[in-house]
Design a protein around this motif. Sequence first.
Motif: not given
Length: 74
Positions: A13, A16-17, A19, A22, A25, A53, A57, A60-61, A70
Amino acid sequence: MISTLDNLPKWGKLLLALPVLDIVWVVYRLVRSIEKKNTLGIILAAVLIVVGIPFMWLIDFITLLLQDRIYWID
């Protein structure tokens, strides 16, 4: 798609977070809102695809590190 991403290990996960990745997500939020028939969520997710966008990121991170999920409105 939703359950697949929800069941990923924490390191997956977080990966995928990053930059550029992302976008996964952001699409996750859109698909989740479509499944729940949440009109506001669909509109917000579509806006995030266009303008969110660059900063999402980081949000989300951090939320994945602290809560392992998330955040979204539904």
